[in-house]
Design a protein around this motif. Structure first.
Motif, mmCIF file in Angstrom:
data_model
loop_
_atom_site.group_PDB
_atom_site.id
_atom_site.type_symbol
_atom_site.label_atom_id
_atom_site.label_comp_id
_atom_site.label_asym_id
_atom_site.label_seq_id
_atom_site.Cartn_x
_atom_site.Cartn_y
_atom_site.Cartn_z
ATOM 1 N N LEU A 14 -5.217 10.583 4.338
ATOM 2 C CA LEU A 14 -4.156 11.581 4.203
ATOM 3 C C LEU A 14 -3.986 12.079 2.769
ATOM 4 O O LEU A 14 -3.204 12.999 2.516
ATOM 5 C CB LEU A 14 -2.819 11.010 4.698
ATOM 6 N N THR A 15 -4.712 11.477 1.830
ATOM 7 C CA THR A 15 -4.572 11.841 0.422
ATOM 8 C C THR A 15 -5.668 12.821 0.004
ATOM 9 O O THR A 15 -6.854 12.535 0.137
ATOM 10 C CB THR A 15 -4.644 10.588 -0.468
ATOM 11 N N ILE A 46 -6.762 5.664 -5.852
ATOM 12 C CA ILE A 46 -6.499 5.324 -4.451
ATOM 13 C C ILE A 46 -7.452 4.272 -3.906
ATOM 14 O O ILE A 46 -8.433 3.900 -4.531
ATOM 15 C CB ILE A 46 -6.574 6.579 -3.549
ATOM 16 N N ASP A 47 -7.129 3.811 -2.728
ATOM 17 C CA ASP A 47 -7.947 2.906 -1.921
ATOM 18 C C ASP A 47 -8.123 1.553 -2.618
ATOM 19 O O ASP A 47 -7.412 1.228 -3.567
ATOM 20 C CB ASP A 47 -9.305 3.556 -1.607
ATOM 21 N N ASN A 103 -22.426 2.644 0.731
ATOM 22 C CA ASN A 103 -21.372 3.644 0.522
ATOM 23 C C ASN A 103 -19.974 3.068 0.741
ATOM 24 O O ASN A 103 -19.056 3.771 1.131
ATOM 25 C CB ASN A 103 -21.591 4.847 1.444
ATOM 26 N N TYR A 104 -19.829 1.768 0.492
ATOM 27 C CA TYR A 104 -18.527 1.113 0.632
ATOM 28 C C TYR A 104 -17.705 1.308 -0.645
ATOM 29 O O TYR A 104 -17.484 0.399 -1.428
ATOM 30 C CB TYR A 104 -18.721 -0.376 0.926
ATOM 31 N N ASN A 105 -17.287 2.531 -0.896
ATOM 32 C CA ASN A 105 -16.408 2.868 -2.013
ATOM 33 C C ASN A 105 -15.921 4.301 -1.808
ATOM 34 O O ASN A 105 -16.368 4.991 -0.889
ATOM 35 C CB ASN A 105 -17.127 2.717 -3.362
ATOM 36 N N THR A 106 -15.022 4.739 -2.671
ATOM 37 C CA THR A 106 -14.451 6.090 -2.518
ATOM 38 C C THR A 106 -15.144 7.122 -3.388
ATOM 39 O O THR A 106 -14.681 8.249 -3.483
ATOM 40 C CB THR A 106 -12.950 6.068 -2.853
ATOM 41 N N SER A 108 0.826 -1.214 0.000
ATOM 42 C CA SER A 108 0.000 0.000 0.000
ATOM 43 C C SER A 108 0.859 1.263 0.000
ATOM 44 O O SER A 108 0.510 2.253 -0.662
ATOM 45 C CB SER A 108 -0.945 0.020 1.206
ATOM 46 N N LEU A 109 1.970 1.251 0.708
ATOM 47 C CA LEU A 109 2.816 2.443 0.783
ATOM 48 C C LEU A 109 3.397 2.807 -0.582
ATOM 49 O O LEU A 109 3.374 3.983 -0.976
ATOM 50 C CB LEU A 109 3.953 2.218 1.784
ATOM 51 N N VAL A 110 3.901 1.828 -1.304
ATOM 52 C CA VAL A 110 4.531 2.113 -2.605
ATOM 53 C C VAL A 110 3.558 2.767 -3.583
ATOM 54 O O VAL A 110 3.882 3.805 -4.181
ATOM 55 C CB VAL A 110 5.141 0.822 -3.200
ATOM 56 N N PRO A 111 2.336 2.233 -3.772
ATOM 57 C CA PRO A 111 1.399 2.900 -4.684
ATOM 58 C C PRO A 111 1.035 4.316 -4.245
ATOM 59 O O PRO A 111 0.920 5.216 -5.090
ATOM 60 C CB PRO A 111 0.160 1.991 -4.648
ATOM 61 N N TYR A 112 0.859 4.512 -2.934
ATOM 62 C CA TYR A 112 0.495 5.851 -2.466
ATOM 63 C C TYR A 112 1.645 6.832 -2.653
ATOM 64 O O TYR A 112 1.425 8.007 -2.981
ATOM 65 C CB TYR A 112 0.045 5.805 -1.008
#
Length: 291
Positions: free
Chosen positions: A250-251, A261-262, A194-197, A93-97
């Motif tokens: 944080l994004t 993201i997500d 609402n389970y999405n971004t 997760s860190l690398v993509p963000y």
């Protein structure tokens, strides 16, 4: 000599019993999520309830099918696998963000979130101190709450179902079956609540499915290798924590950020597939699952 065909029939009955019970327990929660369009329900979180349905179904299956509850993998196992379970989601997760932040697809950091977070914590600190302190507290003490939620699913998915499937399937087939089942379990929430971004449903469904399918190769490997469901619970909790509680909040949106993201954007599935391939290559290291 053990009658293997009979044993396989019994295992299939165990699997069918568990899946039917899980569906029956989830249906009322799905109904409320679909009716309200939300994962939350005031002081009651439908998300927490639905995450514990697999555990209830697993324990009841053990009772009905005479499966020892001790077989679910309660022993801690080797700590190196628990540390691996914590670290893998952080890595993928860190690398993509970082790529998203550096490329400008998303902005680091979300000022409003940081301000509200610091205010809620009663901190009078500059952002340069508030952000790392928040990450430190969430990635340590926040894991306790996250494990509490993830454990409900993992008692069922990796405690009972994965070992049962692995007794009659290869590692690859077991991972694929788990990916299909676990994806279907999430679909009502993804499609009707609402389970999405906030991005397009088709993109969210596609990206989420790819991520789930890939992650199941990691889940299956670490569960079978360690012999402990706690690796799965920690893996699941770490995944939820870093993505849902740290990196995504944080994004800041720069216009098309929700496409990347997500769990519903394109970046995370790509990273998860790469890590899953690494574990697939190590499949021969897994112990044989005896019937």
């Amino acid at each position: 000599m053990k009658n293997t065909s009979t044993s396989k029939v019994e295992i299939r009955k165990n699997i069918a019993t568990y899946l039917v019970l899980t569906l029956l327990f989830c249906l009322p929660v799905y109904y409320m999520c679909i009716r309200t369009g939300k994962l939350g329900g005031g002081i009651i979180s439908y998300a927490t309830i639905v995450m514990w349905c697999p555990a209830i179904a697993a324990l009841l299956t053990c009772r009905l099918r005479n499966i020892p509850i001790s077989s679910l993998g309660w022993k801690w196992g080797e700590t190196k696998y628990q540390l691996l379970a914590y670290g893998i989601p952080l890595l993928y997760s860190l690398v993509p963000y970082l790529i998203i932040w550096i490329s400008g697809a998303g902005h680091f950091y979300h000022q409003e979130f940081v301000t509200d977070m610091a205010k809620g914590m009663g901190w009078n600190l500059p952002d340069v101190w508030a952000i790392p302190l928040y990450i430190l507290l969430m990635s340590s003490f926040g894991m306790v709450r996250s494990v509490g939620s993830a454990l409900g699913e993992e008692i069922g998915w990796r405690g009972l179902l994965t070992p049962q499937l692995a007794k009659i399937n290869s590692y690859t087939a077991t991972s694929l079956w788990m990916g299909v089942i676990w994806s279907l379990y999430h679909y009502p929430l993804l499609l009707f609540s609402n389970y999405n971004t906030g991005g397009p449903k088709w993109l969210a469904l596609t990206c989420f499915t790819v991520m789930i399918m890939a992650s199941c190769f990691i889940f299956t490997w670490i569960r079978l290798k360690s012999g402990s469901l706690w690796t799965a619970a920690i893996f699941h909790a770490s995944h939820n924590l870093f993505i849902q509680s740290i990196f995504t909040p944080l994004t800041a949106d720069t216009g098309t950020t929700n496409y990347y993201i997500d769990e519903f954007g394109i970046a995370l599935p790509i990273a998860t597939v790469i890590v899953a391939y690494f574990f697939w290559r190590k499949r021969k290291e897994l112990p044989e699952q005896k019937i």
